[in-house]
Design a protein around this motif. Structure first.
Motif, PDB file in Angstrom:
ATOM      1  N   ASN A 295       0.814  -1.218   0.000  1.00 12.56           N
ATOM      2  CA  ASN A 295       0.000   0.000   0.000  1.00 12.56           C
ATOM      3  C   ASN A 295       0.847   1.266   0.000  1.00 12.56           C
ATOM      4  N   TYR A 296       1.993   1.229   0.663  1.00 13.19           N
ATOM      5  CA  TYR A 296       2.880   2.394   0.676  1.00 13.19           C
ATOM      6  C   TYR A 296       3.360   2.718  -0.740  1.00 13.19           C
ATOM      7  N   GLU A 297       3.805   1.698  -1.442  1.00  8.34           N
ATOM      8  CA  GLU A 297       4.271   1.887  -2.824  1.00  8.34           C
ATOM      9  C   GLU A 297       3.131   2.343  -3.721  1.00  8.34           C
ATOM     10  N   LEU A 298       1.955   1.768  -3.547  1.00  8.14           N
ATOM     11  CA  LEU A 298       0.786   2.160  -4.334  1.00  8.14           C
ATOM     12  C   LEU A 298       0.451   3.627  -4.096  1.00  8.14           C
ATOM     13  N   GLY A 299       0.446   4.041  -2.841  1.00  5.32           N
ATOM     14  CA  GLY A 299       0.162   5.440  -2.516  1.00  5.32           C
ATOM     15  C   GLY A 299       1.199   6.389  -3.093  1.00  5.32           C
ATOM     16  N   LEU A 300       2.460   5.974  -3.053  1.00  3.86           N
ATOM     17  CA  LEU A 300       3.537   6.787  -3.613  1.00  3.86           C
ATOM     18  C   LEU A 300       3.359   6.964  -5.117  1.00  3.86           C
ATOM     19  N   ILE A 301       3.076   5.890  -5.815  1.00  2.00           N
ATOM     20  CA  ILE A 301       2.885   5.952  -7.273  1.00  2.00           C
ATOM     21  C   ILE A 301       1.669   6.812  -7.611  1.00  2.00           C
ATOM     22  N   GLU A 302       0.561   6.576  -6.915  1.00  2.00           N
ATOM     23  CA  GLU A 302      -0.647   7.370  -7.170  1.00  2.00           C
ATOM     24  C   GLU A 302      -0.379   8.856  -6.933  1.00  2.00           C
ATOM     25  N   GLY A 303       0.323   9.165  -5.853  1.00  3.85           N
ATOM     26  CA  GLY A 303       0.635  10.560  -5.555  1.00  3.85           C
ATOM     27  C   GLY A 303       1.491  11.205  -6.631  1.00  3.85           C
ATOM     28  N   LEU A 304       2.502  10.485  -7.100  1.00  4.19           N
ATOM     29  CA  LEU A 304       3.371  11.027  -8.148  1.00  4.19           C
ATOM     30  C   LEU A 304       2.593  11.276  -9.438  1.00  4.19           C
ATOM     31  N   LEU A 305       1.750  10.317  -9.813  1.00  5.99           N
ATOM     32  CA  LEU A 305       0.968  10.472 -11.045  1.00  5.99           C
ATOM     33  C   LEU A 305      -0.031  11.619 -10.918  1.00  5.99           C
ATOM     34  N   GLU A 306      -0.675  11.729  -9.774  1.00  8.54           N
ATOM     35  CA  GLU A 306      -1.640  12.815  -9.571  1.00  8.54           C
ATOM     36  C   GLU A 306      -0.941  14.171  -9.559  1.00  8.54           C
ATOM     37  N   ASP A 307       0.235  14.251  -8.928  1.00 10.74           N
ATOM     38  CA  ASP A 307       0.991  15.505  -8.899  1.00 10.74           C
ATOM     39  C   ASP A 307       1.365  15.986 -10.299  1.00 10.74           C
ATOM     40  N   HIS A 308       1.561  15.033 -11.217  1.00 14.88           N
ATOM     41  CA  HIS A 308       1.947  15.375 -12.587  1.00 14.88           C
ATOM     42  C   HIS A 308       0.766  15.325 -13.548  1.00 14.88           C
ATOM     43  N   HIS A 309      -0.454  15.207 -12.999  1.00 12.05           N
ATOM     44  CA  HIS A 309      -1.696  15.206 -13.794  1.00 12.05           C
ATOM     45  C   HIS A 309      -1.693  14.118 -14.861  1.00 12.05           C
ATOM     46  N   ILE A 310      -1.235  12.938 -14.478  1.00 12.51           N
ATOM     47  CA  ILE A 310      -1.231  11.798 -15.385  1.00 12.51           C
ATOM     48  C   ILE A 310      -2.374  10.868 -14.984  1.00 12.51           C
TER      49      ILE A 310
END
Length: 108
Positions: A24-39
């Motif tokens: 879940n930590y890795e999933l949250g990190l990936i989701e956060g990065l993608l959302e921050d870059h509007h992907i």
């Protein structure tokens, strides 16, 4: 993005596996990065992983993160900047401490 029907946007609807999150930590990190870059992305659990994540809070099967073809190169470049070996070494205590600190920051 993924529901468009016209042929010019066909490439956007072609999903490519970007990465499989192992916790879940890795999933949250990936989701956060993608959302921050509007992907835009799509999360897809493997096997019965979705049920496990709901019931137990995590899945041993992993979670696939899919992006459209037009966003893949940008998303891959972002993922390549992360030291994934370092993220997998985060202890449960560190995660709990970070969550508590985040909760305190939100209340202030």
């Amino acid at each position: 993005m993924f529901g468009k029907k016209d042929s010019d946007n066909k490439q956007d609807s072609d999903l490519i596996l970007l990465r499989t999150a192992s916790n879940n930590y890795e999933l949250g990190l990936i989701e956060g990065l993608l959302e921050d870059h509007h992907i835009p992305y799509l999360v897809q659990d493997r096997g019965v992983g979705g049920y496990l994540r709901i019931y137990a809070g995590s899945s041993i099967y992993g979670t696939d993160i899919m992006v459209g073809k037009t966003y893949f190169d940008q998303a891959k470049a972002i993922m390549d900047e992360v030291d994934w070996d370092e993220t997998s070494q985060v202890s449960e205590e560190e995660l709990e401490k970070a969550a508590q600190e985040a909760a305190v920051d939100e209340t202030e």
